[in-house]
Write a protein that holds these residues in place. Structure first.
Motif, PDB file in Angstrom:
ATOM      1  N   ASP A  48       0.831  -1.208   0.000  1.00 47.99           N
ATOM      2  CA  ASP A  48       0.000   0.000   0.000  1.00 47.99           C
ATOM      3  C   ASP A  48       0.866   1.259   0.000  1.00 47.99           C
ATOM      4  O   ASP A  48       0.555   2.237  -0.683  1.00 47.99           O
ATOM      5  N   GLU A  88      -6.512   7.796   2.138  1.00 48.35           N
ATOM      6  CA  GLU A  88      -6.472   6.327   2.194  1.00 48.35           C
ATOM      7  C   GLU A  88      -6.936   5.853   3.580  1.00 48.35           C
ATOM      8  O   GLU A  88      -7.699   4.890   3.700  1.00 48.35           O
ATOM      9  N   LYS A  91     -10.601   6.100   3.764  1.00 45.35           N
ATOM     10  CA  LYS A  91     -11.225   4.986   3.038  1.00 45.35           C
ATOM     11  C   LYS A  91     -11.233   3.740   3.895  1.00 45.35           C
ATOM     12  O   LYS A  91     -12.237   3.049   4.002  1.00 45.35           O
ATOM     13  N   ARG A  92     -10.101   3.478   4.518  1.00 46.36           N
ATOM     14  CA  ARG A  92     -10.001   2.283   5.365  1.00 46.36           C
ATOM     15  C   ARG A  92     -10.963   2.385   6.535  1.00 46.36           C
ATOM     16  O   ARG A  92     -11.548   1.403   6.956  1.00 46.36           O
ATOM     17  N   LYS A  93     -11.066   3.600   7.040  1.00 45.73           N
ATOM     18  CA  LYS A  93     -11.952   3.817   8.178  1.00 45.73           C
ATOM     19  C   LYS A  93     -13.379   3.504   7.787  1.00 45.73           C
ATOM     20  O   LYS A  93     -14.128   2.887   8.531  1.00 45.73           O
ATOM     21  N   ARG A  94     -13.716   3.944   6.570  1.00 48.40           N
ATOM     22  CA  ARG A  94     -15.063   3.654   6.075  1.00 48.40           C
ATOM     23  C   ARG A  94     -15.262   2.150   5.913  1.00 48.40           C
ATOM     24  O   ARG A  94     -16.344   1.633   6.089  1.00 48.40           O
ATOM     25  N   ARG A  95     -14.190   1.475   5.554  1.00 51.02           N
ATOM     26  CA  ARG A  95     -14.291   0.027   5.402  1.00 51.02           C
ATOM     27  C   ARG A  95     -14.258  -0.665   6.762  1.00 51.02           C
ATOM     28  O   ARG A  95     -14.213  -1.880   6.852  1.00 51.02           O
ATOM     29  N   LYS A  96     -14.203   0.111   7.796  1.00 52.57           N
ATOM     30  CA  LYS A  96     -14.246  -0.351   9.181  1.00 52.57           C
ATOM     31  C   LYS A  96     -13.077  -1.252   9.581  1.00 52.57           C
ATOM     32  O   LYS A  96     -13.173  -2.019  10.537  1.00 52.57           O
ATOM     33  N   THR A  97     -11.999  -1.175   8.852  1.00 50.31           N
ATOM     34  CA  THR A  97     -10.826  -1.918   9.301  1.00 50.31           C
ATOM     35  C   THR A  97      -9.925  -0.984  10.095  1.00 50.31           C
ATOM     36  O   THR A  97      -8.924  -1.368  10.643  1.00 50.31           O
ATOM     37  N   TYR A  98     -10.346   0.255  10.099  1.00 54.12           N
ATOM     38  CA  TYR A  98      -9.517   1.242  10.767  1.00 54.12           C
ATOM     39  C   TYR A  98     -10.399   2.077  11.677  1.00 54.12           C
ATOM     40  O   TYR A  98     -11.320   2.706  11.223  1.00 54.12           O
ATOM     41  N   THR A  99     -10.164   1.999  12.942  1.00 58.02           N
ATOM     42  CA  THR A  99     -11.013   2.755  13.853  1.00 58.02           C
ATOM     43  C   THR A  99     -10.159   3.610  14.767  1.00 58.02           C
ATOM     44  O   THR A  99      -9.835   3.249  15.873  1.00 58.02           O
ATOM     45  N   ASP A 114      -5.218  -0.248  13.881  1.00 58.55           N
ATOM     46  CA  ASP A 114      -5.520  -0.958  12.654  1.00 58.55           C
ATOM     47  C   ASP A 114      -5.119  -2.416  12.870  1.00 58.55           C
ATOM     48  O   ASP A 114      -3.954  -2.734  12.966  1.00 58.55           O
TER      49      ASP A 114
END
Ligand SMILES: [Zn+2]
Lengths: 191, 176
Positions: A48, A88, A91-99, A114
């Motif tokens: 990434d 980025e 985006k990850r946060k939206r994908r809920k892998t990143y809080t 993460d």
């Protein structure tokens, strides 16, 4: 023996703006590792991080005329990479892998990390290094950014001020707060 | 940090390290550090952490990084050429003009001589014998077909122009 004079970044971008692609390649060689080190601390994934640095250079290529001589090339390219890294993360946060609480600087809570990805590409030779990396991952975004820029990338206050678009005084106080936060996190991890 | 003085001293850490404090504040910090084990420990730990950060293991890009990037740049250049062609107002205006010209010409043709446009065989009929057989339904259908084919072509041409405009918008938005 005549010594070859190394052109400055600003001279290279000017040449590139004039149509010289070799100057662009030279800039890529100068900045690729610095930038990958920078964005890697946010993304924690080498693939990434490389992709993002490629995007950064492509943006530079496409928007070469957006660069104005008044700015340092380094701060300009760091700003581009930083913005891409931020989006980025969003985006990850939206994908809920990143809080992670990214926006509230005054958030005193340590935020979850993460968990989706692990460190890849970095081998820590010391236990302390591993612990610090873990602690950095747990810092809220503004603290993390400032630690990366100042203590890992070792950029000047002035450059950081330009990249983050905040006054120098704020940079200085934020650096100190971030360092204390990191030290606090390390203690918390050791307990 | 135990009290406000400890808080104050810890806030000075970075400036203290960078020798950016006034001599008065510096003395105050040093005096506090000599008396407060907590703050003294914090300063010590911070020194170690920062030293570690300066020697953090570095990651490097893969050996084919620049090559990959430059091939993406080549793709981009190719895309940019088309982008320029599509984006060019001249091309668009020329496209519209050709399409409009076609429509006008066809319209005029139909208006001036609707029959000949629909069925060229009829021209022969008019020009020659009055008793020449009138066009059969079949020939009218063929004629109508060929006429509609013409209109279709023109529309298609217009469509192409519109498509080109869309594409330029797409590319413009891509380049943002
Ligand atoms: Zn104290």
């Amino acid at each position: 023996m005549s010594e070859k004079i190394t052109p400055t970044d600003e001279q290279l971008i000017a040449q590139f703006q004039g149509g010289n692609d070799t100057a662009f390649v030279e800039l890529v060689d100068r900045y690729k590792d610095r930038l990958v080190n920078f964005v890697y601390r946010f993304l924690h994934d080498m693939t990434d991080a490389e992709d993002l640095v490629q995007e950064t250079f492509l943006k530079v290529y496409k928007n070469k005329h957006a660069y104005r001589e008044i700015a340092k090339f380094s701060t300009w390219i760091y700003t581009i990479a930083g913005n891409l890294a931020r989006s980025e993360l969003r985006k990850r946060k939206r994908r809920k892998t990143y809080t992670m609480s990214e926006l509230s600087f005054d958030d005193n809570e340590f935020t979850p990390v993460d968990t989706g990805k692990d460190t890849e590409g970095i081998v820590f030779n010391t236990y302390a290094g591993q612990e610090i990396m873990k602690a950095i991952k747990q810092l809220a975004e503004p603290f993390k950014t400032i630690i990366i820029l100042r203590d890992i990338q070792e950029l000047s206050y002035e450059d950081i001020s330009t990249i983050l678009d905040i006054p120098m005084g704020t940079v200085k106080s934020r650096v100190n707060r971030a360092r204390l936060k990191l030290q606090e996190t390390l203690r918390y991890l050791k307990e | 940090m135990q009290n406000t003085e400890c808080t104050f001293v810890c806030e000075q850490y970075t400036d203290y390290k960078e020798n950016a404090l006034s001599s008065e504040t510096k003395l105050k910090v040093e005096k506090h550090l000599s008396l407060c084990a907590t703050c003294s420990d914090i300063f010590q730990e911070l020194n170690e952490v920062i030293n570690n950060l300066h020697h953090f293991p570095k990651v490097t890009t893969s050996p084919d990084f620049t090559n990959n990037l430059m091939s993406r740049v080549d793709d981009l250049k190719h895309e940019t050429t088309w982008h320029k062609i599509y984006k060019s107002t001249y091309t668009r205006v020329a496209g519209y003009a050709v399409a409009a010209g076609f429509l006008v010409a066809l319209g005029l043709n139909i208006w001036l001589d609707p029959v000949s446009t629909i069925n060229p065989q009829k021209v022969q009929g008019f020009a020659g014998d009055q008793n020449a057989p009138s066009p059969t339904i079949e020939s009218l259908v063929v004629g109508a077909d060929s006429a509609s084919g013409g209109v279709g072509d023109t529309l298609q041409l217009q469509n192409n122009t519109i498509k080109a405009t869309n594409q330029s918008m797409h590319l413009v938005s891509d380049s943002k």
